[in-house]
Design a protein around this motif. Structure first.
Motif, PDB file in Angstrom:
ATOM      1  N   CYS A  42       0.847  -1.217   0.000  1.00  0.00           N
ATOM      2  CA  CYS A  42       0.000   0.000   0.000  1.00  0.00           C
ATOM      3  C   CYS A  42       0.866   1.245   0.000  1.00  0.00           C
ATOM      4  O   CYS A  42       0.623   2.193  -0.752  1.00  0.00           O
ATOM      5  CB  CYS A  42      -0.883   0.014   1.250  1.00  0.00           C
ATOM      6  N   GLY A  43       1.895   1.231   0.831  1.00  0.00           N
ATOM      7  CA  GLY A  43       2.778   2.389   0.916  1.00  0.00           C
ATOM      8  C   GLY A  43       3.496   2.665  -0.391  1.00  0.00           C
ATOM      9  O   GLY A  43       3.667   3.804  -0.799  1.00  0.00           O
ATOM     10  N   LEU A  44       3.896   1.590  -1.082  1.00  0.00           N
ATOM     11  CA  LEU A  44       4.619   1.746  -2.340  1.00  0.00           C
ATOM     12  C   LEU A  44       3.690   2.188  -3.459  1.00  0.00           C
ATOM     13  O   LEU A  44       4.004   3.102  -4.206  1.00  0.00           O
ATOM     14  CB  LEU A  44       5.275   0.422  -2.723  1.00  0.00           C
ATOM     15  N   MET A  45       2.546   1.522  -3.565  1.00  0.00           N
ATOM     16  CA  MET A  45       1.643   1.786  -4.698  1.00  0.00           C
ATOM     17  C   MET A  45       0.892   3.095  -4.522  1.00  0.00           C
ATOM     18  O   MET A  45       0.771   3.886  -5.439  1.00  0.00           O
ATOM     19  CB  MET A  45       0.624   0.659  -4.843  1.00  0.00           C
ATOM     20  N   LEU A  46       0.361   3.292  -3.322  1.00  0.00           N
ATOM     21  CA  LEU A  46      -0.472   4.474  -3.094  1.00  0.00           C
ATOM     22  C   LEU A  46       0.322   5.658  -2.556  1.00  0.00           C
ATOM     23  O   LEU A  46      -0.235   6.726  -2.333  1.00  0.00           O
ATOM     24  CB  LEU A  46      -1.596   4.132  -2.107  1.00  0.00           C
ATOM     25  N   LYS A  47       1.609   5.473  -2.371  1.00  0.00           N
ATOM     26  CA  LYS A  47       2.518   6.530  -1.898  1.00  0.00           C
ATOM     27  C   LYS A  47       2.044   7.110  -0.572  1.00  0.00           C
ATOM     28  O   LYS A  47       1.993   8.320  -0.373  1.00  0.00           O
ATOM     29  CB  LYS A  47       2.644   7.643  -2.953  1.00  0.00           C
ATOM     30  N   LEU A  48       1.687   6.220   0.340  1.00  0.00           N
ATOM     31  CA  LEU A  48       1.237   6.662   1.660  1.00  0.00           C
ATOM     32  C   LEU A  48       2.360   6.417   2.663  1.00  0.00           C
ATOM     33  O   LEU A  48       2.763   5.271   2.875  1.00  0.00           O
ATOM     34  CB  LEU A  48      -0.012   5.878   2.084  1.00  0.00           C
ATOM     35  N   LYS A  49       2.822   7.505   3.278  1.00  0.00           N
ATOM     36  CA  LYS A  49       3.968   7.362   4.171  1.00  0.00           C
ATOM     37  C   LYS A  49       3.597   6.579   5.430  1.00  0.00           C
ATOM     38  O   LYS A  49       4.372   5.765   5.927  1.00  0.00           O
ATOM     39  CB  LYS A  49       4.496   8.748   4.554  1.00  0.00           C
ATOM     40  N   TRP A  50       2.416   6.836   5.948  1.00  0.00           N
ATOM     41  CA  TRP A  50       2.053   6.183   7.215  1.00  0.00           C
ATOM     42  C   TRP A  50       1.925   4.680   7.036  1.00  0.00           C
ATOM     43  O   TRP A  50       2.254   3.916   7.936  1.00  0.00           O
ATOM     44  CB  TRP A  50       0.772   6.804   7.795  1.00  0.00           C
ATOM     45  N   CYS A  51       1.496   4.243   5.851  1.00  0.00           N
ATOM     46  CA  CYS A  51       1.431   2.801   5.562  1.00  0.00           C
ATOM     47  C   CYS A  51       2.815   2.181   5.647  1.00  0.00           C
ATOM     48  O   CYS A  51       3.003   1.108   6.232  1.00  0.00           O
ATOM     49  CB  CYS A  51       0.877   2.555   4.153  1.00  0.00           C
TER      50      CYS A  51
END
Lengths: 101, 487
Positions: A42-51
């Motif tokens: 999720c963090g990689l694909m959606l570029k979400l830092k908290w993930c």
């Protein structure tokens, strides 16, 4: 005191098989491993830092609860994936993380 | 500032000079005679269209205005020196406004006269946080890293504490174990069973020890289940729930077949007994009644007993056993003796299992380490008397024999349980047998089909037919016999 040791009747240790009692096994490391991988993706694909940060925490928790018989390669790959997720999200967007409130 | 005022008209004049006119001349060159153009600033605009004339009209005003400026300047020169500089600006502003107002409005599209056109609409953008030279904006990241460091610190501290506790336990029990067992410590990796003399670490909070080589028991597996001190989440959860489980030592003694008579018995804390009765296969089947109080044997109220029959309780709870249990009642979680031990109830998804689960003659002991989580290595010494009780129990169980009545009752119980199990699984076993038969037939048919030689194929087919015929005949015979018997 009579000798109660019997050197002839020594039985070799057989580790209890996990198939016979799956309920006694602690599922925490497996769940945390899976969660860690999901959050990394999720963090990689959606570029979400908290993930990505949560993924790092999940891989740490999985490592702390893991059995010594478990494969270290699995642990290492989980670590590397979560750390790469954090690094990539900061490279793409160097802004600091904003809190949800 | 006076020089600025002078420059302004100069610039305006420059704009209208003949030099510039030359360029415009090229534009209007088609069909016009150069000679006809007067040496006039505005000749270029003649005979073209009205717009230039409009421009011509608008042009003259700047001319007189600039010419008036020096006059005004001259007039203001004296005043400018004395008065504030603001007058000059006011005049400049006024001149600007006048200039624009004298122009034709059609010339300027989208232009709206404003007194201060740009002063209020300026938006100052913040410098992006990552370009600022301050770490304060990254406070969330710093928090995360601090949390990780705290987790790592807790992991190291918790792991070390658990390790120290395990070592302390082993050091205090080593002598007792080595005097009772030929093999103390075996990790199962080596081909020959050699005594390693140390604990086997399964986890950061679970340690195993296998002891073997004693009369009347196959082996003893001691499992030290500590609290998860290495996991910060667990530590925080324990803070929230102070009544969390204590450190537990589970000892499983596997007896040889001839070393134990047929009985099922358990004693322990009330909570543990009710939980075990629900969870354990043998306790739920053989000890159907509710846990009884141990007052008969002068046990504390906190403990209760689950037993197959009263004779078993009387046999197990002799004076020494009662003494042990009463003195260490706070440390005893559960003591479970069973010849039908098969572990906890297995929840099968596809209905009941087809075979009875494998049973072993086992003695199970679960002890709580005192300290309620805040255990120190010194507390491990208090568990040594409990290990003495374990050794005593092994010897006692070997000697304990039920009388004739008790034995009959026990055998009847076991037969009853088996029968119940078979009834429940009857339908499933039939189905399984049917599928097996069908599989066999199919396999045979396939073999016949795959056979290339037609002669052999024919012979195999004939053999299969004969076999089926025989089976049918047998069944018919059986049915006849049953009918005769019924009659």
């Amino acid at each position: 005191m009579t000798e109660c040791r019997c050197f002839g009747a020594v039985a070799h240790y057989k580790p209890p098989s996990t198939d016979s009692n799956p309920t006694l096994e602690d599922p925490t490391p497996d769940y945390m491993n899976l969660l860690g991988m999901i959050f990394s993706m999720c963090g990689l694909m959606l570029k979400l830092k908290w993930c990505a940060w949560i993924a790092v925490y999940c891989s740490f928790i999985s490592f702390a609860n893991s059995r010594s018989s478990e494969d270290t390669k699995q642990m290492m790959s989980s670590f590397m994936l979560s750390i790469s997720a954090v690094v990539m999200s900061y490279l793409q967007n160097p802004q600091p993380m904003s809190p949800p409130w | 500032m006076r020089s600025c005022l002078l420059l302004l008209p100069a610039l305006l004049l420059l704009l209208t000079l003949p030099d510039t006119r030359g360029r415009y001349n090229d534009d209007f060159d088609d069909g016009e005679d150069l000679a006809e153009f007067d040496d006039n600033d505005f000749a270029e605009f003649e005979d073209v269209n009205e717009d230039p004339t409009v421009e011509v009209e608008s042009e003259p005003p700047p001319k007189p205005a600039p010419s008036s400026i020096p006059v005004e300047d001259d007039e203001d020169e004296a005043t400018v020196e004395i008065e504030d500089g603001q007058d000059e600006f006011e005049d400049a502003d006024a001149q600007d406004q006048d200039m624009y107002s004298k122009y034709d409005k059609d010339e300027f599209e989208g232009y709206e006269k404003t007194n201060s056109p740009f002063k209020d609409t300026l938006i100052y953008q913040d410098v992006p946080a990552h370009l600022q030279n301050s770490w304060e904006s990254y406070y969330m990241e710093i928090l995360m890293v601090t949390g990780l460091l705290a987790y790592i610190m807790n992991y190291i501290i918790g792991k070390n504490k658990n390790s120290r506790l395990a070592q302390a336990w082993f050091n205090s029990h080593r002598e007792l174990l080595e005097s009772n067992f030929a093999l103390v410590g075996d990790d199962g990796t080596s081909k020959e069973a050699t005594s390693t003399g140390k604990l086997n670490q399964e986890n950061e909070h679970i340690y195993n020890l296998w002891c073997s080589g004693r009369v009347c028991c196959e082996g003893m597996l001691i499992q030290l289940k500590f609290l998860k001190r290495q996991d910060l989440l667990n530590v925080l959860a324990r803070m929230m729930r102070p009544t969390c489980d204590q450190v537990v030592g589970q000892i499983k003694v596997t007896l040889n077949d001839e070393d134990m008579d047929t009985f099922v018995f358990a004693v322990g804390s009330r909570k543990a007994m009710s939980r075990l009765q629900k969870e354990m296969q043998d306790l739920s089947e053989f000890c159907g009644d509710k846990p009884k109080s141990g007052a008969k044997y002068s046990l504390p109220d906190s403990l209760s007993i689950l037993s197959e029959m009263a004779e078993v309780s009387d046999g197990v709870m002799d004076s020494k056993m009662v003494h042990y249990i009463t003195n260490h009642a706070d440390k005893i979680e559960s003591i479970h003796f069973s010849d039908q031990f098969s572990g906890p109830k297995v929840m099968q998804e596809e209905g009941q299992p087809l075979k009875l689960p494998e049973t072993k003659k086992t003695l199970l002991f679960t002890f709580n380490v005192p300290g309620m989580g805040n255990t120190s290595p010194k507390d491990m010494d208090s568990l040594v008397p409990l290990m003495n009780m374990v050794i005593y129990s092994i010897d006692k169980v070997k000697k304990l024999r039920l009388n004739r009545e008790g034995k009959l009752k026990a055998d009847r119980n076991r037969a009853r349980v088996e029968e119940n199990f078979l009834k429940q699984t009857h339908a499933q076993r039939q189905e399984a047998a049917q599928t097996r038969r069908e599989e066999k037939k199919r396999a045979e048919k396939e073999r016949i089909m795959n056979e290339e030689d037609p002669e052999r194929q024919r012979r195999l087919e004939e053999a299969a037919q004969r076999r089926e015929q025989k089976k049918l005949e047998k069944k018919q015979m059986k049915m006849k016999q049953i009918k005769v018997k019924a009659m």
